[in-house]
Write a protein that holds these residues in place. Structure first.
Motif, PDB file in Angstrom:
ATOM      1  N   GLN A 133     -24.835   5.525  21.078  1.00 26.75           N
ATOM      2  CA  GLN A 133     -24.055   4.294  21.018  1.00 26.75           C
ATOM      3  C   GLN A 133     -24.859   3.174  21.667  1.00 26.75           C
ATOM      4  O   GLN A 133     -25.822   3.437  22.377  1.00 26.75           O
ATOM      5  CB  GLN A 133     -22.689   4.463  21.664  1.00 26.75           C
ATOM      6  CG  GLN A 133     -22.691   4.888  23.101  1.00 26.75           C
ATOM      7  CD  GLN A 133     -21.264   5.027  23.629  1.00 26.75           C
ATOM      8  OE1 GLN A 133     -20.322   4.448  23.103  1.00 26.75           O
ATOM      9  NE2 GLN A 133     -21.099   5.773  24.689  1.00 26.75           N
ATOM     10  N   PHE A 136     -17.558   3.556  22.637  1.00 24.12           N
ATOM     11  CA  PHE A 136     -16.305   4.299  22.554  1.00 24.12           C
ATOM     12  C   PHE A 136     -15.812   4.638  23.951  1.00 24.12           C
ATOM     13  O   PHE A 136     -16.573   4.652  24.921  1.00 24.12           O
ATOM     14  CB  PHE A 136     -16.449   5.554  21.689  1.00 24.12           C
ATOM     15  CG  PHE A 136     -17.156   6.699  22.355  1.00 24.12           C
ATOM     16  CD1 PHE A 136     -16.450   7.587  23.161  1.00 24.12           C
ATOM     17  CD2 PHE A 136     -18.501   6.910  22.171  1.00 24.12           C
ATOM     18  CE1 PHE A 136     -17.084   8.648  23.776  1.00 24.12           C
ATOM     19  CE2 PHE A 136     -19.154   7.973  22.778  1.00 24.12           C
ATOM     20  CZ  PHE A 136     -18.438   8.841  23.584  1.00 24.12           C
ATOM     21  N   ASP A 165     -10.039   6.470  24.627  1.00 28.82           N
ATOM     22  CA  ASP A 165      -9.100   6.249  23.530  1.00 28.82           C
ATOM     23  C   ASP A 165      -9.508   7.023  22.272  1.00 28.82           C
ATOM     24  O   ASP A 165      -8.664   7.597  21.588  1.00 28.82           O
ATOM     25  CB  ASP A 165      -9.003   4.755  23.175  1.00 28.82           C
ATOM     26  CG  ASP A 165      -8.404   3.928  24.291  1.00 28.82           C
ATOM     27  OD1 ASP A 165      -7.942   4.517  25.292  1.00 28.82           O
ATOM     28  OD2 ASP A 165      -8.407   2.694  24.166  1.00 28.82           O
ATOM     29  N   SER A 166     -10.794   7.026  21.975  1.00 27.12           N
ATOM     30  CA  SER A 166     -11.284   7.736  20.791  1.00 27.12           C
ATOM     31  C   SER A 166     -11.064   9.239  20.917  1.00 27.12           C
ATOM     32  O   SER A 166     -10.729   9.909  19.939  1.00 27.12           O
ATOM     33  CB  SER A 166     -12.772   7.468  20.578  1.00 27.12           C
ATOM     34  OG  SER A 166     -13.001   6.099  20.388  1.00 27.12           O
ATOM     35  N   LEU A 223      -7.201   9.768  20.545  1.00 25.71           N
ATOM     36  CA  LEU A 223      -6.809   9.540  19.153  1.00 25.71           C
ATOM     37  C   LEU A 223      -7.267  10.681  18.262  1.00 25.71           C
ATOM     38  O   LEU A 223      -6.515  11.158  17.401  1.00 25.71           O
ATOM     39  CB  LEU A 223      -7.374   8.212  18.647  1.00 25.71           C
ATOM     40  CG  LEU A 223      -7.080   7.866  17.194  1.00 25.71           C
ATOM     41  CD1 LEU A 223      -5.582   7.765  16.947  1.00 25.71           C
ATOM     42  CD2 LEU A 223      -7.787   6.573  16.806  1.00 25.71           C
ATOM     43  N   SER A 224      -8.472  11.159  18.456  1.00 26.49           N
ATOM     44  CA  SER A 224      -8.985  12.250  17.613  1.00 26.49           C
ATOM     45  C   SER A 224      -8.174  13.525  17.800  1.00 26.49           C
ATOM     46  O   SER A 224      -7.989  14.294  16.864  1.00 26.49           O
ATOM     47  CB  SER A 224     -10.470  12.507  17.895  1.00 26.49           C
ATOM     48  OG  SER A 224     -10.639  13.024  19.200  1.00 26.49           O
ATOM     49  N   GLU A 272     -11.699   7.240   7.274  1.00 30.76           N
ATOM     50  CA  GLU A 272     -11.632   6.437   8.493  1.00 30.76           C
ATOM     51  C   GLU A 272     -12.203   5.068   8.184  1.00 30.76           C
ATOM     52  O   GLU A 272     -13.372   4.941   7.831  1.00 30.76           O
ATOM     53  CB  GLU A 272     -12.409   7.076   9.643  1.00 30.76           C
ATOM     54  CG  GLU A 272     -12.274   6.241  10.898  1.00 30.76           C
ATOM     55  CD  GLU A 272     -13.159   6.683  12.033  1.00 30.76           C
ATOM     56  OE1 GLU A 272     -12.799   6.374  13.169  1.00 30.76           O
ATOM     57  OE2 GLU A 272     -14.216   7.295  11.789  1.00 30.76           O
ATOM     58  N   SER A 294     -15.326   3.015  11.179  1.00 30.47           N
ATOM     59  CA  SER A 294     -15.824   4.234  11.828  1.00 30.47           C
ATOM     60  C   SER A 294     -16.680   3.985  13.053  1.00 30.47           C
ATOM     61  O   SER A 294     -16.858   4.892  13.870  1.00 30.47           O
ATOM     62  CB  SER A 294     -16.638   5.060  10.824  1.00 30.47           C
ATOM     63  OG  SER A 294     -15.805   5.500   9.786  1.00 30.47           O
ATOM     64  N   ILE A 304     -17.651   8.408  16.256  1.00 24.42           N
ATOM     65  CA  ILE A 304     -17.135   9.282  17.298  1.00 24.42           C
ATOM     66  C   ILE A 304     -15.968  10.136  16.813  1.00 24.42           C
ATOM     67  O   ILE A 304     -15.914  11.337  17.083  1.00 24.42           O
ATOM     68  CB  ILE A 304     -16.765   8.488  18.585  1.00 24.42           C
ATOM     69  CG1 ILE A 304     -16.310   9.421  19.709  1.00 24.42           C
ATOM     70  CG2 ILE A 304     -15.721   7.433  18.317  1.00 24.42           C
ATOM     71  CD1 ILE A 304     -17.377  10.313  20.256  1.00 24.42           C
ATOM     72  N   ILE A 305     -15.026   9.559  16.094  1.00 28.38           N
ATOM     73  CA  ILE A 305     -13.850  10.334  15.672  1.00 28.38           C
ATOM     74  C   ILE A 305     -14.219  11.407  14.658  1.00 28.38           C
ATOM     75  O   ILE A 305     -13.840  12.577  14.840  1.00 28.38           O
ATOM     76  CB  ILE A 305     -12.725   9.395  15.191  1.00 28.38           C
ATOM     77  CG1 ILE A 305     -12.173   8.648  16.414  1.00 28.38           C
ATOM     78  CG2 ILE A 305     -11.618  10.181  14.476  1.00 28.38           C
ATOM     79  CD1 ILE A 305     -11.100   7.647  16.143  1.00 28.38           C
ATOM     80  N   CYS A 322     -16.215   7.927   5.811  1.00 24.89           N
ATOM     81  CA  CYS A 322     -16.352   6.913   6.866  1.00 24.89           C
ATOM     82  C   CYS A 322     -16.694   5.571   6.238  1.00 24.89           C
ATOM     83  O   CYS A 322     -17.604   5.493   5.423  1.00 24.89           O
ATOM     84  CB  CYS A 322     -17.456   7.308   7.840  1.00 24.89           C
ATOM     85  SG  CYS A 322     -17.183   8.886   8.641  1.00 24.89           S
TER      86      CYS A 322
END
Length: 133
Positions: free
Chosen positions: A19, A26, A29-30, A33-34, A51, A54, A58-59, A74
């Motif tokens: 990243q 990220f 939260d990611s 959420l995942s 998604e 994207s 990460i998700i 994605c």
């Protein structure tokens, strides 16, 4: 480009993701959420998801790590994030399971018109900002 990235380890260092050093990164939260997405798609026996936005991927990477074996499409419109997404998918050797492309190209394909129409309606109802509205 790789000089401007960090390699972040997750899942007790068994998985990593590239990243940007600055800008969007990220967060927990990611990860949260995942987990919810994984529970939902497993309970409904869903084997194909999309998604939109994207980012670094990460998700999809977490879903794959958790055991999701279906297809994930994605979509990312930001060129720099799209390049990081491609790098992360390639690094994980899961490119056979995850299809990705620039959002503009995806959104012009006929098979997504129904999905885009539904997204626009949902985004308007929920007041979600989108370049599609």
């Amino acid at each position: 480009m790789i000089d401007s990235l960090t390699k972040t380890e997750i899942f007790n260092n068994s998985t990593f993701i590239f990243q940007r050093k600055t800008g969007y990164r990220f967060s927990a939260d990611s990860l949260i959420l995942s987990w919810y997405i994984f529970q939902y798609i497993n309970s409904k026996k869903i084997n194909k998801i999309m998604e939109i936005g994207s980012g670094s991927g990460i998700i999809p990477i977490i879903l794959n790590k958790r055991g999701f074996k279906g297809n994930i499409e994605c979509v990312e419109i930001q060129k720099n994030m799209f390049e990081i997404l491609k790098l992360n998918i390639k690094e994980k050797d899961i490119s056979l399971k995850i299809n990705f492309n620039n959002a503009v190209l995806y959104l012009e394909q006929e098979k997504y018109h129904k999905d885009i129409k539904l997204f626009k309606k949902t985004a308007k109802t929920l007041k979600i900002p989108s370049f599609l509205n």
